[in-house]
Write an enzyme that holds these catalytic residues in place. Structure first.
Site, short mmCIF file in Angstrom:
data_model
loop_
_atom_site.label_atom_id
_atom_site.label_comp_id
_atom_site.label_asym_id
_atom_site.label_seq_id
_atom_site.Cartn_x
_atom_site.Cartn_y
_atom_site.Cartn_z
N GLU A 2 0.83 -1.20 0.00
CA GLU A 2 0.00 0.00 0.00
C GLU A 2 0.87 1.25 0.00
OE1 GLU A 2 -2.59 1.27 -0.67
OE2 GLU A 2 -4.38 0.42 0.22
N ASP A 3 0.37 2.29 -0.63
CA ASP A 3 1.07 3.57 -0.58
C ASP A 3 0.82 4.25 0.76
OD1 ASP A 3 -1.55 3.63 -1.52
OD2 ASP A 3 -1.32 5.60 -2.42
N ASP A 37 -4.58 5.48 5.70
CA ASP A 37 -5.19 6.74 6.15
C ASP A 37 -6.14 6.38 7.31
OD1 ASP A 37 -6.51 9.26 6.13
OD2 ASP A 37 -5.94 9.53 4.05
N PHE A 71 -3.29 16.36 3.60
CA PHE A 71 -3.50 15.76 2.29
C PHE A 71 -2.18 15.78 1.51
CE2 PHE A 71 -4.81 15.41 -2.10
CZ PHE A 71 -5.78 14.44 -2.02
N VAL A 72 -1.72 14.61 1.11
CA VAL A 72 -0.44 14.53 0.42
C VAL A 72 -0.61 13.97 -1.00
CG1 VAL A 72 1.06 14.35 2.45
CG2 VAL A 72 0.04 12.27 1.51
N ARG A 117 0.36 12.11 -9.55
CA ARG A 117 0.86 10.77 -9.19
C ARG A 117 2.32 10.58 -9.60
NH1 ARG A 117 -3.58 7.46 -7.63
NH2 ARG A 117 -5.52 7.86 -8.73
C1 PRP Z 1 -6.02 5.50 -1.19
C2 PRP Z 1 -4.77 4.71 -0.88
C3 PRP Z 1 -5.26 3.56 -0.04
C4 PRP Z 1 -6.48 4.15 0.65
C5 PRP Z 1 -6.12 4.47 2.06
O1 PRP Z 1 -6.61 4.98 -2.33
O2 PRP Z 1 -4.11 4.27 -2.04
O3 PRP Z 1 -5.64 2.46 -0.84
O4 PRP Z 1 -6.84 5.35 -0.04
O5 PRP Z 1 -7.19 5.10 2.70
P1 PRP Z 1 -7.93 4.47 3.97
O6 PRP Z 1 -6.88 3.97 4.91
O7 PRP Z 1 -8.68 5.67 4.53
O8 PRP Z 1 -8.86 3.42 3.51
P2 PRP Z 1 -7.77 5.75 -3.13
O9 PRP Z 1 -9.10 5.24 -2.67
O10 PRP Z 1 -7.55 7.24 -3.01
O11 PRP Z 1 -7.56 5.25 -4.62
P3 PRP Z 1 -6.26 5.38 -5.58
O12 PRP Z 1 -5.15 4.60 -4.91
O13 PRP Z 1 -6.69 4.77 -6.87
O14 PRP Z 1 -5.91 6.85 -5.71
#
Ligand code: PRP
Length: 192
Positions: free
Chosen positions: A110-111, A114, A163-164, A176
């Site tokens: 995971e990136d 949150d 927000f990053v 991205r």
């Molecule tokens: C982001 C990120 C994680 C998730 C984390 O994805 O890549 O998967 O949110 O958030 P959380 O801990 O509150 O669940 P996003 O839904 O923005 O989709 P993306 O990766 O396609 O931008």
């Protein structure tokens, strides 16, 4: 922290939170740890959660390769209803795993963690597919944003609850491709 660099997005960035070099060093450090922990596992199955984790997945997989750890790559795309996964844990699978993961040692890549809601759902899903083990590596974590506790064994950086963007993370699908993680200037939000 670090230079912002000179390209189209330079003027939109208020501050760099994690530099390109810090990401590179931390990725190598995490790969060393995981290669050591999985030395008994012939092939680790990395599961990347699109789209945000794509940059980290690419760099992390190669770092593991340099450590001599064989990997296979899988990708999942999930859509939460609304901005993030709901507390009901309801998410929609846009792209499922291509292969059976039963008996495999899975590391979810995971990136960012949150609220933790995405991972909370995902860990249950992977377990339901009978993986032999599942752990998480996340480049970033926001300790102050957490809503559900999820066991994230390998964490790169704990960052403030702001927000990053960059290194896979987007604002309205942009930014991205930034090589670092940073914070946008407030005026960028006012433009949309
Ligand atoms: C982001 C990120 C994680 C998730 C984390 O994805 O890549 O998967 O949110 O958030 P959380 O801990 O509150 O669940 P996003 O839904 O923005 O989709 P993306 O990766 O396609 O931008």
């Amino acid at each position: 922290m670090g230079e912002v660099g000179g390209t189209w997005f330079t003027d939109d960035i208020e501050r760099v939170i994690v530099t390109e070099e810090q990401i590179r060093e931390k990725t190598e450090e995490l790969a060393r740890k995981i290669a050591a922990d999985y030395s008994h596992v012939p092939t680790v199955l990395l599961v990347c959660i699109l789209k945000g984790a794509v940059m980290f997945m690419a760099d992390f997989a190669r770092a593991l390769g340099r450590e001599g750890q064989a990997v296979e790559l899988e990708f999942m795309a999930i859509s939460s209803y609304g901005q993030h996964a709901t507390s009901s844990g309801v998410v929609r699978i846009l792209k499922d795993l291509d292969r059976d993961i039963a008996g495999r040692h899975v590391v979810v890549v995971e990136d960012i963690v949150d609220s933790g809601l995405t991972l909370s759902w995902l860990l249950k899903y992977v377990a339901s597919r009978s993986a032999a083990s599942v752990e998480v590596v996340a480049l970033l974590r926001k300790p102050d944003a957490i809503k559900v506790q999820v066991p994230v064994k390998y964490v790169g950086f704990d960052i403030p609850n702001e927000f990053v963007v960059g290194y896979g993370l987007d604002f309205a699908e942009r930014y991205r491709e930034l090589p670092y993680v940073g914070i946008l200037k407030p005026e960028v939000y006012a433009r949309v």
